[in-house]
Design a protein around this motif. Structure first.
Motif, PDB file in Angstrom:
ATOM      1  N   ALA A 228       9.261   6.446  -4.652  1.00  0.00           N
ATOM      2  CA  ALA A 228      10.560   7.393  -4.737  1.00  0.00           C
ATOM      3  C   ALA A 228      11.687   6.326  -4.561  1.00  0.00           C
ATOM      4  CB  ALA A 228      10.421   8.604  -4.017  1.00  0.00           C
ATOM      5  N   LEU A 229      11.887   5.957  -3.303  1.00  0.00           N
ATOM      6  CA  LEU A 229      12.937   4.958  -2.720  1.00  0.00           C
ATOM      7  C   LEU A 229      13.349   4.319  -3.140  1.00  0.00           C
ATOM      8  CD1 LEU A 229      12.397   5.698   1.467  1.00  0.00           C
ATOM      9  CD2 LEU A 229      14.196   7.321   0.000  1.00  0.00           C
ATOM     10  N   ALA A 230      12.502   3.463  -3.771  1.00  0.00           N
ATOM     11  CA  ALA A 230      12.254   1.960  -4.892  1.00  0.00           C
ATOM     12  C   ALA A 230      13.540   2.906  -6.272  1.00  0.00           C
ATOM     13  CB  ALA A 230      11.114   1.211  -5.108  1.00  0.00           C
ATOM     14  N   ILE A 231      12.525   4.267  -6.596  1.00  0.00           N
ATOM     15  CA  ILE A 231      13.502   3.875  -8.061  1.00  0.00           C
ATOM     16  C   ILE A 231      14.671   4.976  -7.351  1.00  0.00           C
ATOM     17  CG2 ILE A 231      13.379   6.369  -9.682  1.00  0.00           C
ATOM     18  CD1 ILE A 231      10.521   5.881  -9.711  1.00  0.00           C
ATOM     19  N   ALA A 232      14.696   5.866  -6.570  1.00  0.00           N
ATOM     20  CA  ALA A 232      16.226   6.062  -5.717  1.00  0.00           C
ATOM     21  C   ALA A 232      17.426   5.251  -5.582  1.00  0.00           C
ATOM     22  CB  ALA A 232      16.268   6.961  -4.339  1.00  0.00           C
ATOM     23  N   TYR A 233      17.224   4.555  -5.043  1.00  0.00           N
ATOM     24  CA  TYR A 233      18.195   2.954  -5.190  1.00  0.00           C
ATOM     25  C   TYR A 233      18.480   2.826  -6.198  1.00  0.00           C
ATOM     26  CZ  TYR A 233      17.481   1.388   0.272  1.00  0.00           C
ATOM     27  OH  TYR A 233      17.603   1.397   1.665  1.00  0.00           O
ATOM     28  N   GLY A 234      17.625   2.442  -7.399  1.00  0.00           N
ATOM     29  CA  GLY A 234      18.495   1.729  -8.472  1.00  0.00           C
ATOM     30  C   GLY A 234      19.604   2.763  -8.946  1.00  0.00           C
ATOM     31  N   MET A 235      18.658   3.990  -8.909  1.00  0.00           N
ATOM     32  CA  MET A 235      19.957   5.371  -9.474  1.00  0.00           C
ATOM     33  C   MET A 235      21.076   5.123  -9.129  1.00  0.00           C
ATOM     34  SD  MET A 235      17.352   8.337 -10.043  1.00  0.00           S
ATOM     35  CE  MET A 235      15.844   8.171 -11.787  1.00  0.00           C
TER      36      MET A 235
ATOM     37  N   SER B 152      23.172   3.578  -7.095  1.00  0.00           N
ATOM     38  CA  SER B 152      23.988   1.867  -7.432  1.00  0.00           C
ATOM     39  C   SER B 152      24.848   2.090  -8.447  1.00  0.00           C
ATOM     40  CB  SER B 152      22.727   0.332  -7.197  1.00  0.00           C
ATOM     41  OG  SER B 152      22.036   0.844  -8.521  1.00  0.00           O
ATOM     42  N   GLY B 153      24.679   2.847  -9.879  1.00  0.00           N
ATOM     43  CA  GLY B 153      25.410   2.881 -11.234  1.00  0.00           C
ATOM     44  C   GLY B 153      26.727   3.467 -10.682  1.00  0.00           C
ATOM     45  N   PRO B 154      28.023   3.244 -10.953  1.00  0.00           N
ATOM     46  CA  PRO B 154      29.652   3.766 -10.983  1.00  0.00           C
ATOM     47  C   PRO B 154      29.471   5.528 -11.521  1.00  0.00           C
ATOM     48  CG  PRO B 154      28.761   2.831 -12.542  1.00  0.00           C
ATOM     49  CD  PRO B 154      27.731   2.773 -12.289  1.00  0.00           C
TER      50      PRO B 154
ATOM     51  N   ILE C  95      20.812  12.329  -5.123  1.00  0.00           N
ATOM     52  CA  ILE C  95      19.581  12.958  -5.434  1.00  0.00           C
ATOM     53  C   ILE C  95      18.192  13.278  -4.618  1.00  0.00           C
ATOM     54  CG2 ILE C  95      16.886  11.452  -6.030  1.00  0.00           C
ATOM     55  CD1 ILE C  95      18.528   9.407  -7.119  1.00  0.00           C
ATOM     56  N   ALA C  96      17.668  14.064  -5.209  1.00  0.00           N
ATOM     57  CA  ALA C  96      16.793  15.092  -4.021  1.00  0.00           C
ATOM     58  C   ALA C  96      15.551  14.281  -4.489  1.00  0.00           C
ATOM     59  CB  ALA C  96      16.512  16.916  -4.454  1.00  0.00           C
ATOM     60  N   ILE C  97      14.611  13.822  -3.307  1.00  0.00           N
ATOM     61  CA  ILE C  97      13.600  13.951  -3.678  1.00  0.00           C
ATOM     62  C   ILE C  97      12.465  14.503  -2.356  1.00  0.00           C
ATOM     63  CG2 ILE C  97      11.840  11.635  -2.583  1.00  0.00           C
ATOM     64  CD1 ILE C  97      14.133  10.101  -2.958  1.00  0.00           C
ATOM     65  N   VAL C  98      11.232  15.489  -3.438  1.00  0.00           N
ATOM     66  CA  VAL C  98      10.887  16.071  -2.395  1.00  0.00           C
ATOM     67  C   VAL C  98       9.321  15.506  -2.817  1.00  0.00           C
ATOM     68  CG1 VAL C  98      10.736  17.444  -4.518  1.00  0.00           C
ATOM     69  CG2 VAL C  98       9.437  18.540  -2.354  1.00  0.00           C
TER      70      VAL C  98
ATOM     71  N   VAL D  55      22.705   9.918  -1.037  1.00  0.00           N
ATOM     72  CA  VAL D  55      23.984   9.929  -1.731  1.00  0.00           C
ATOM     73  C   VAL D  55      24.593   8.265  -2.053  1.00  0.00           C
ATOM     74  CG1 VAL D  55      24.964  12.582  -0.894  1.00  0.00           C
ATOM     75  CG2 VAL D  55      25.232  11.140   0.824  1.00  0.00           C
ATOM     76  N   PRO D  56      25.087   8.737  -2.768  1.00  0.00           N
ATOM     77  CA  PRO D  56      25.370   7.481  -3.080  1.00  0.00           C
ATOM     78  C   PRO D  56      27.004   7.423  -2.182  1.00  0.00           C
ATOM     79  CG  PRO D  56      26.464   8.586  -5.021  1.00  0.00           C
ATOM     80  CD  PRO D  56      25.877   9.072  -3.910  1.00  0.00           C
ATOM     81  N   GLU D  57      27.488   5.899  -2.250  1.00  0.00           N
ATOM     82  CA  GLU D  57      28.539   5.917  -1.698  1.00  0.00           C
ATOM     83  C   GLU D  57      30.194   6.211  -1.802  1.00  0.00           C
ATOM     84  OE1 GLU D  57      31.681   1.773  -0.061  1.00  0.00           O
ATOM     85  OE2 GLU D  57      29.477   1.519  -1.310  1.00  0.00           O
TER      86      GLU D  57
END
Length: 365
Positions: free
Chosen positions: A152-159, A161-163, A168-171, A208-210
């Motif tokens: 799930a983290l591997a996917i979240a990193y990509g999501m 990173s976008g502008p 994102i919630a992971i459960v 959360v993103p930057e």
């Protein structure tokens, strides 16, 4: 003894060392904790099983004293009680994490769930979680157990990173007790081990993103496996398209304890080596969260890995092995004890096809 200073040069694993903001965590547990004596006494009275002596021996060896169970264990074939289904627990854990983050569900841009015991095969578990949260955004489910968090983290990193990224919630959630058949205890001692070892739960995190306010940082994430050519250590043999018809009255987990005992330590070694190779060792963190396989994890990590057992956070003695929920549940509980600047190394391990994963968490000031 294992020497962590010499990583395996042939290791092949995904990793990302960049930081993600952690805005909140939460968890949900079904009902009151049930002690091992209470559980075994109930099984003897309700189903006429002679299991108390053997069950206590198994539970004492694993140091699992309590667990939470999503069903009442009044009938042989029985689903979760009202309000304690897998989607119920997952939704509650996300609500708790959102409250910790000071957010509402509409703030989320995506929800990623992971579980080995979904409410249904189709639609996926998160469809029902979305209903319970009244969440109108996109979601996905990963059919994975104890290291679902890492994928799930591997996917979240990509999501993230976008502008235009949003939180994102992971459960991770499990209600594996629904797969337990009391009658099978008479035929398979492994099912009694499953009964005293496993617990039901859900755990969630808000990333959360930057640019978003956060209460901590997650970094140095990794995921890999050592399962090539190895038979599964933990599996559901029936119910998939290869074996759509069950030979018994209840689909059940099959647990190859001997294989897990042999291969399990290697998973933690692989995790430590992967973490070390990307710049996050076991010596420079305040806390270590291993997969919560049993309540002896602190002593086992000290014995086999040479680390200080007092730094190992363990909650399996009171929660049981909660599978896909275990890491997020443990992190949520540990965060309540941490002070600003403290760090934790997470070392997840999964016996299905011998997967490992983890990350580093730094608590906010």
């Amino acid at each position: 003894m294992f020497d962590p200073h010499f990583p395996d040069a042939d290791m092949n694993f995904w990793h990302n060392t960049s930081e993600l903001g952690v805005a909140g965590t939460g968890f949900a547990l079904p009902g009151a904790p049930i002690s091992t004596p209470e559980l075994l006494a109930h099984m003897e009275k309700q189903f006429g099983l002679e299991c108390a002596k053997r069950g206590r021996i198994y539970a004492e060896k694993m140091n699992i004293q309590h667990r939470h169970i999503a069903r009442d264990l009044l009938e042989r074939r029985e689903g979760p009680r009202e309000g304690h289904s897998n989607p119920d627990l997952a939704a509650q854990a996300i609500k708790e994490a959102l409250a910790d983050a000071g957010m509402v569900v509409s703030d989320l841009g995506y929800i990623i769930g992971h579980t080995a015991s979904p409410a249904r095969l189709i639609p996926n578990n998160m469809a029902f979680v979305a209903d319970k949260l009244e969440y109108r955004g996109p979601y996905m489910e990963l059919r994975q157990a104890c290291t679902g968090f890492a994928n799930a983290l591997a996917i979240a990193y990509g999501m993230l990173s976008g502008p235009s990224a949003k939180p994102i919630a992971i459960v991770g959630s499990e209600t594996g007790s629904a797969y337990f058949d009391p009658e099978r205890v008479k035929e398979d001692a492994g099912q009694l081990v499953n009964l005293v070892q496993m617990g039901d739960a859900a755990g969630a995190i808000i990333l959360v993103p930057e640019g978003y306010e956060n209460k901590g940082k997650l970094s140095h994430s990794f995921f890999g496996h050592i399962g090539l050519g190895r038979e599964p250590g933990f599996t559901v043999l029936e119910g998939g398209s290869n074996a759509p018809f069950t030979s018994g009255d209840v689909i059940e987990f099959a647990h190859e304890f001997g294989s897990v005992r042999v291969n399990g330590p290697e998973l933690f070694i692989a995790g430590i080596q992967a973490s070390l190779s990307i710049g996050s060792g076991i010596e420079d963190v305040n806390h270590i969260i291993p997969h919560q396989a049993n309540g002896n994890m602190g002593a086992l990590m000290e014995e086999h890995m040479g680390m200080d057992g007092s730094r190992v956070f363990v909650n399996a003695h009171k929660r049981g092995n909660t599978g896909s929920a275990a890491i997020w549940l443990a992190l949520a509980e540990l965060r309540k004890q941490m002070v600003g600047g403290e760090t934790a190394l997470i070392l997840g391990a999964e016996a299905t096809k011998y997967l490992y994963g983890g990350f580093r968490y730094t608590h906010g000031l």
